[in-house]
Each structure stands twice: as structure tokens, then as C-alpha cells.
Design an enzyme around this catalytic site. Structure first.
Site, PDB file in Angstrom:
ATOM      1  N   HIS A   3       6.659  -4.282   4.555  1.00 13.61           N
ATOM      2  CA  HIS A   3       5.396  -5.029   4.532  1.00 13.61           C
ATOM      3  C   HIS A   3       5.206  -5.844   5.799  1.00 13.61           C
ATOM      4  O   HIS A   3       4.075  -6.020   6.261  1.00 13.61           O
ATOM      5  CB  HIS A   3       5.354  -5.988   3.334  1.00 13.61           C
ATOM      6  CG  HIS A   3       4.859  -5.379   2.071  1.00 13.61           C
ATOM      7  ND1 HIS A   3       3.585  -4.875   1.913  1.00 13.61           N
ATOM      8  CD2 HIS A   3       5.477  -5.211   0.873  1.00 13.61           C
ATOM      9  CE1 HIS A   3       3.437  -4.418   0.672  1.00 13.61           C
ATOM     10  NE2 HIS A   3       4.577  -4.601   0.025  1.00 13.61           N
ATOM     11  N   GLN A  21       1.251 -10.074   1.920  1.00 13.81           N
ATOM     12  CA  GLN A  21       0.630  -9.751   0.642  1.00 13.81           C
ATOM     13  C   GLN A  21      -0.187 -10.909   0.083  1.00 13.81           C
ATOM     14  O   GLN A  21      -1.021 -10.702  -0.798  1.00 13.81           O
ATOM     15  CB  GLN A  21       1.690  -9.335  -0.382  1.00 13.81           C
ATOM     16  CG  GLN A  21       2.327  -8.000  -0.080  1.00 13.81           C
ATOM     17  CD  GLN A  21       3.349  -7.662  -1.130  1.00 13.81           C
ATOM     18  OE1 GLN A  21       4.511  -8.047  -1.024  1.00 13.81           O
ATOM     19  NE2 GLN A  21       2.912  -6.944  -2.158  1.00 13.81           N
ATOM     20  N   GLY A  45       9.629  -8.689  -5.721  1.00 10.55           N
ATOM     21  CA  GLY A  45       9.571  -9.040  -4.314  1.00 10.55           C
ATOM     22  C   GLY A  45       8.146  -9.299  -3.884  1.00 10.55           C
ATOM     23  O   GLY A  45       7.193  -8.829  -4.520  1.00 10.55           O
ATOM     24  N   HIS A 100      11.622  -2.283   1.006  1.00 14.05           N
ATOM     25  CA  HIS A 100      10.200  -2.308   0.657  1.00 14.05           C
ATOM     26  C   HIS A 100       9.529  -3.553   1.247  1.00 14.05           C
ATOM     27  O   HIS A 100       8.476  -3.452   1.888  1.00 14.05           O
ATOM     28  CB  HIS A 100      10.064  -2.285  -0.878  1.00 14.05           C
ATOM     29  CG  HIS A 100       8.665  -2.382  -1.384  1.00 14.05           C
ATOM     30  ND1 HIS A 100       8.046  -1.340  -2.033  1.00 14.05           N
ATOM     31  CD2 HIS A 100       7.761  -3.394  -1.360  1.00 14.05           C
ATOM     32  CE1 HIS A 100       6.827  -1.717  -2.384  1.00 14.05           C
ATOM     33  NE2 HIS A 100       6.634  -2.966  -1.989  1.00 14.05           N
ATOM     34  N   GLU A 101      10.132  -4.718   1.027  1.00 12.84           N
ATOM     35  CA  GLU A 101       9.520  -5.959   1.495  1.00 12.84           C
ATOM     36  C   GLU A 101       9.540  -6.067   3.015  1.00 12.84           C
ATOM     37  O   GLU A 101       8.575  -6.537   3.617  1.00 12.84           O
ATOM     38  CB  GLU A 101      10.186  -7.174   0.852  1.00 12.84           C
ATOM     39  CG  GLU A 101      10.067  -7.232  -0.661  1.00 12.84           C
ATOM     40  CD  GLU A 101       8.660  -7.085  -1.218  1.00 12.84           C
ATOM     41  OE1 GLU A 101       7.682  -7.498  -0.545  1.00 12.84           O
ATOM     42  OE2 GLU A 101       8.525  -6.561  -2.330  1.00 12.84           O
ATOM     43  N   CYS A 142       4.135  -1.584  -6.381  1.00 10.11           N
ATOM     44  CA  CYS A 142       3.893  -2.691  -5.464  1.00 10.11           C
ATOM     45  C   CYS A 142       2.778  -3.554  -6.027  1.00 10.11           C
ATOM     46  O   CYS A 142       1.785  -3.031  -6.531  1.00 10.11           O
ATOM     47  CB  CYS A 142       3.497  -2.133  -4.098  1.00 10.11           C
ATOM     48  SG  CYS A 142       3.147  -3.392  -2.849  1.00 10.11           S
ATOM     49  N   LEU A 143       2.934  -4.864  -5.912  1.00  9.25           N
ATOM     50  CA  LEU A 143       1.895  -5.770  -6.385  1.00  9.25           C
ATOM     51  C   LEU A 143       0.590  -5.587  -5.613  1.00  9.25           C
ATOM     52  O   LEU A 143      -0.474  -5.921  -6.122  1.00  9.25           O
ATOM     53  CB  LEU A 143       2.377  -7.223  -6.276  1.00  9.25           C
ATOM     54  CG  LEU A 143       3.581  -7.581  -7.157  1.00  9.25           C
ATOM     55  CD1 LEU A 143       4.049  -9.009  -6.865  1.00  9.25           C
ATOM     56  CD2 LEU A 143       3.268  -7.394  -8.624  1.00  9.25           C
TER      57      LEU A 143
END
Length: 162
Positions: free
Chosen positions: A137, A51, A46, A133-134, A91-92
Site C-alpha cells: 500500500h 488507506q 492491517g 500486503h500493507e 482488503c478494507l
């Protein structure tokens, strides 16, 4: 294929609230394409627009085994959750780390697609985790804000003995 730089923890844009997308434009179409390319290149499941430094309410998700079933969620709103799952999350934007996080085991989200048509997506397990999660953000929330216990280093893959 155009890759965008993934912003990492400490970058103030990750803590800001993203703005709604009012219309699909060529720039927004390009952003979505770049987000998918960037997510796949980084082996993520994701990615949210903040991000990659863009404060728009857009997320892309693909939890399929072959990474060939992407979801594009524009202006997503989680409208229903149930159950609970506790597991490791990364997480990225927090590279090389993971922590234990409890999330709903089921999530239903209402969002717009690339034609700006409203639809609903339901997910369980990893898809529910990714949706939550996304969407976090988009409101400036990182998984480290919800972690239970310490932030841990990802282990290096062990080389097999010959």
C-alpha cells in the site's frame, strides 16, 4: 476513539507512493491511534496510512486472535522473504471482495517504532502476508494487482436453520 474514512479502490491516493516519516509529532501519534481504532472497528488485520488518505509510510497490523497485539511500523522496509503461500486475500479498501494471491510465507521487515527507534519484525503465515500486503500500500500497489484469477464477492454468512 476517532475513526477515519477508509479510501476505496478508485480513489487516486491509493495509487500514490507514501512519503517517509521524518519525526514523531503529535499529529503522527494521533494518526497512529486513529488508524488502530479504524482497523479494529472495520475488523481488519492491517491498515496503511494511504488507506485513510494520508501519504505517510505508516502501517498498523494485528493478526492476533483477540486483536490485542498491534504492531506499528513506521518507514518499513522488507529486508528478507522466503517460501510461498497462496490463499484468499481481501482488503478494507476493496470492500466485499477477495481473490487468490501468492505471497512469501516468511517476511522480515525493518521499521521504526513510535519512538522512531529501528527494530526488526519477523513473521510467518498470516503475519508475513499482512506485512507484504500493507507495505505494498505504501507504494501504491493493491492486492488486486497481484491476484490470480477473478476478483470474487465475499459470501454472506449463512443463517443457521432452527
Amino acid at each position: 476513539m476517532a475513526l477515519r474514512n477508509i479510501r476505496t479502490i478508485g480513489d487516486e491516493i491509493l495509487r500514490k507512493e507514501a512519503k517517509s516519516v521524518k519525526a514523531m509529532t503529535p499529529r503522527t501519534e494521533k494518526l497512529i491511534e486513529d488508524m488502530l481504532d479504524t482497523m479494529y472497528d472495520a475488523y481488519g488485520v492491517g491498515l496503511a496510512a494511504p488507506q485513510v488518505g494520508i501519504l505517510k509510510r505508516i502501517v498498523v497490523i494485528d493478526v492476533s486472535e483477540n486483536q490485542d497485539e498491534p504492531y506499528v511500523l513506521i518507514n518499513p522496509e522488507i529486508i528478507e522473504t522466503s517460501g510461498s503461500q497462496t490463499g484468499s486475500e481481501g482488503c478494507l479498501s476493496v470492500p466485499g471482495k477477495h481473490a487468490t494471491v501468492t505471497r512469501p510465507d516468511y517476511a522480515k521487515v525493518r521499521a521504526q517504532d513510535e519512538n522512531m527507534e529501528w527494530f526488526e519484525l519477523e513473521g510467518e503465515g498470516l503475519l508475513a502476508r499482512a506485512i507484504c500486503h500493507e507495505c505494498d500500500h505504501l507504494d501504491g500497489i493493491l492486492y488486486v494487482d497481484k491476484k490470480e484469477g477473478p476478483l470474487l464477492d465475499n459470501e454472506e454468512p449463512q443463517e443457521e436453520e432452527e
